[in-house]
Scaffold this motif. Structure first.
Motif: not given
Length: 207
Positions: A168-171, A156, A193, A195-197, A164, A182
């Motif tokens: 659909s979602d990255v933590d 990303d 941001d 993925y709200d990292l 990154v 991840y």
């Protein structure tokens, strides 16, 4: 001229007096008067008073022991970490001995005088040691292996410093997120941001 009858009565009176005198003398001779010493001997003797005994005071030396409470002190110990404490010396009470001079009369105490007041056993202070050494920092946790990049190897563009993946979602790896993708941080947010990292908003995610 005297009458003849007068001589006769005179002779009779003189004779009677002589007879009376001789009778008194004979009676005195047969009953001599008691002497002063005999009268004193026959008189009953009066009892002499009994002297009242005087009480005799008795002086004794008596002692009494008193406890001397021990004190409590605290010392720092640099050989132990902060938060550690232990009693390193147990406290013991001391003893003080008082000596009295006591007076008794008929077994009853009438006077008490303090003669001496001395410490016969000194107290021992209780010592508690407290650790002052700062504990060593815990060993660093080995970082978790970086997750495999997303299929296609795409990263990303909103992040730099680490790849990154686009998903659909990255933590953050090792966090509480449930993926499915991840990233091992830290990563720098250079765009949005998505993925709200970066939870604290300082521009760095997955710290």
């Amino acid at each position: 001229m005297a009458r003849p009858g007068a001589k006769t009565w005179a002779a009779i009176g003189l004779g009677g007096a002589l007879v009376l005198g001789v009778g008194i003398a004979a009676n005195a001779a047969s009953h001599p008067a008691a002497s002063t010493s005999e009268i004193a001997a026959t008189a009953p003797a009066s009892p002499s008073p009994t002297p009242t005994p005087m009480p005799t005071p008795e002086v004794r030396t008596e002692t009494a022991d008193e406890a001397i409470p021990f004190a409590a002190t605290t010392v720092e110990d640099a050989t132990h970490d902060v938060g550690w404490t232990a009693v390193t010396t147990n406290g013991q009470n001391g003893v003080k001995t008082k000596t009295y001079r006591v007076t008794y009369v008929d077994g009853v105490e009438t006077a008490r005088e303090l003669v001496s007041d001395a410490v016969t056993t000194p107290p021992v202070d209780q010592v508690t040691s407290v650790g002052t050494r700062q504990p060593a920092p815990p060993p660093a946790v080995a970082p978790a292996p970086a997750p495999a990049p997303a299929p296609g190897g795409n990263c990303d563009p909103n992040y730099s410093g680490a790849c990154v993946p686009i998903a659909s979602d990255v933590d953050c790896a090792g966090g509480s997120g449930n993926g499915p993708a991840y990233v091992q941080g830290p990563v720098t947010v250079v765009g949005t941001d998505i993925y709200d990292l970066d939870r604290d908003g300082d521009g760095i995610g997955c710290e």
